[in-house]
Design a protein around this motif. Structure first.
Motif, PDB file in Angstrom:
ATOM      1  N   LYS A  18      35.264  -5.638 -16.916  1.00  0.00           N
ATOM      2  CA  LYS A  18      35.456  -4.204 -16.701  1.00  0.00           C
ATOM      3  C   LYS A  18      34.325  -3.628 -15.858  1.00  0.00           C
ATOM      4  CE  LYS A  18      37.871  -3.519 -21.111  1.00  0.00           C
ATOM      5  NZ  LYS A  18      37.750  -2.954 -22.477  1.00  0.00           N
ATOM      6  N   ARG A  19      33.102  -4.080 -16.126  1.00  0.00           N
ATOM      7  CA  ARG A  19      31.955  -3.541 -15.383  1.00  0.00           C
ATOM      8  C   ARG A  19      32.025  -3.877 -13.903  1.00  0.00           C
ATOM      9  NH1 ARG A  19      28.935  -5.479 -19.746  1.00  0.00           N
ATOM     10  NH2 ARG A  19      28.097  -7.189 -18.478  1.00  0.00           N
ATOM     11  N   ILE A  20      32.589  -5.024 -13.553  1.00  0.00           N
ATOM     12  CA  ILE A  20      32.632  -5.391 -12.134  1.00  0.00           C
ATOM     13  C   ILE A  20      33.874  -4.832 -11.446  1.00  0.00           C
ATOM     14  CG2 ILE A  20      31.245  -7.448 -12.514  1.00  0.00           C
ATOM     15  CD1 ILE A  20      33.792  -9.124 -12.152  1.00  0.00           C
ATOM     16  N   GLY A  21      34.669  -4.036 -12.176  1.00  0.00           N
ATOM     17  CA  GLY A  21      35.757  -3.313 -11.531  1.00  0.00           C
ATOM     18  C   GLY A  21      37.142  -3.871 -11.713  1.00  0.00           C
ATOM     19  N   CYS A  22      37.309  -4.876 -12.576  1.00  0.00           N
ATOM     20  CA  CYS A  22      38.639  -5.440 -12.803  1.00  0.00           C
ATOM     21  C   CYS A  22      39.503  -4.512 -13.649  1.00  0.00           C
ATOM     22  CB  CYS A  22      38.530  -6.785 -13.529  1.00  0.00           C
ATOM     23  SG  CYS A  22      37.748  -8.099 -12.588  1.00  0.00           S
ATOM     24  N   GLU A  23      40.813  -4.627 -13.457  1.00  0.00           N
ATOM     25  CA  GLU A  23      41.795  -3.965 -14.311  1.00  0.00           C
ATOM     26  C   GLU A  23      42.362  -4.974 -15.298  1.00  0.00           C
ATOM     27  OE1 GLU A  23      44.755  -1.371 -12.447  1.00  0.00           O
ATOM     28  OE2 GLU A  23      43.780  -1.821 -10.526  1.00  0.00           O
ATOM     29  N   GLU A  24      42.718  -4.528 -16.494  1.00  0.00           N
ATOM     30  CA  GLU A  24      43.408  -5.385 -17.445  1.00  0.00           C
ATOM     31  C   GLU A  24      44.871  -5.477 -17.029  1.00  0.00           C
ATOM     32  OE1 GLU A  24      44.261  -5.278 -22.210  1.00  0.00           O
ATOM     33  OE2 GLU A  24      42.222  -4.768 -21.526  1.00  0.00           O
TER      34      GLU A  24
END
Length: 249
Positions: free
Chosen positions: A213-219
């Protein structure tokens, strides 16, 4: 299996990996963006004496060292998450043979790129692998019961970060993020992967989930991973819409 080991960065076959600048990413708690000007292919990891870190292609003779790091991460992070019989039956030789097979040239698009992080201790001068990541074509057959969230499908992805491990004791210093960026840069440049990136982790692995999440990924999805002899676990996927988005293209 006997696999020669070598981590010398003086070898003629060393191929350094470009680590792209961190692109603007979405905050985990808002829609704001943050940026970083860190674009070097090396970094300083301050843990005692300053230790220089380089990022390069992995080598077949390092398969054993990769398995050792993988084992220690399994036992450290998953001892209370995965079934004990699964952990007790981890096969070092089999896992090492898997890395050897993937690292043996010629490396094709299916296996794509291994990127390792190597540091040289300023006090001893000795090199040591402290992280590894592998980008590859997604392997959908290793698990079952895939459930993609609205707006996502299996066809959205042509790249998977299959392996990401950082040595216990040096985690949290930005090495994992750089390994992912380097592996994705290799996927983009060497294998022309242009669609989405998918990264799977175990649902209960909150440390990994928070990192993605911190590196910008979406679930993006859930699935069930078989562990053998009636054992399984639930996994969650994180993703980027495109490889280019992930590396700032």
């Amino acid at each position: 299996m006997t696999v020669p080991t070598s981590t010398s960065n003086d070898r003629a076959d060393t191929v350094f990996v470009h680590i792209p600048p961190r692109p603007p990413i979405r905050s985990a708690n808002s829609h704001s963006s943050t940026t970083s000007t860190d674009s070097s292919a090396s970094s300083n990891l301050a843990s005692g004496p300053v230790q220089q870190v380089i990022f390069r292609h992995g080598r077949v003779e390092e398969a054993g060292a990769m398995t050792e790091m993988q084992f220690s991460n399994y036992l450290f992070h998953y001892h209370s998450i995965l079934p004990r019989p699964f952990l007790d039956n981890l096969d070092f030789e089999q896992m090492t043979a898997g890395h050897v097979k993937k690292l043996m040239p010629p490396v094709d698009k299916r296996e794509a790129a291994y990127v390792v992080a190597e540091r040289v201790d300023a006090a001893t001068g000795q090199p040591e692998i402290i992280g590894m990541a592998q980008s590859m074509v997604p392997n959908w057959e290793r698990a079952y019961n895939h459930r993609f969230y609205d707006g996502w499908s299996q066809d959205d992805f042509d790249c998977e970060i299959d392996t990401l491990y950082v040595k216990i004791g040096v985690q949290g210093g930005g090495i994992g993020r750089k390994l992912i960026l380097g592996a994705l840069q290799e996927a983009y440049d060497r294998f022309q992967m242009r669609r989405g990136v998918i990264i799977w982790t175990i649902v209960e692995n909150t440390q990994a989930r928070n990192f993605y999440k911190r590196i910008g990924c979406e679930e993006v999805a859930l699935r069930t991973l078989g562990l053998g002899e009636g054992m399984s676990c639930e996994c969650v996927a994180y993703g980027f819409r495109t490889v280019g988005e992930a590396i700032g293209k």
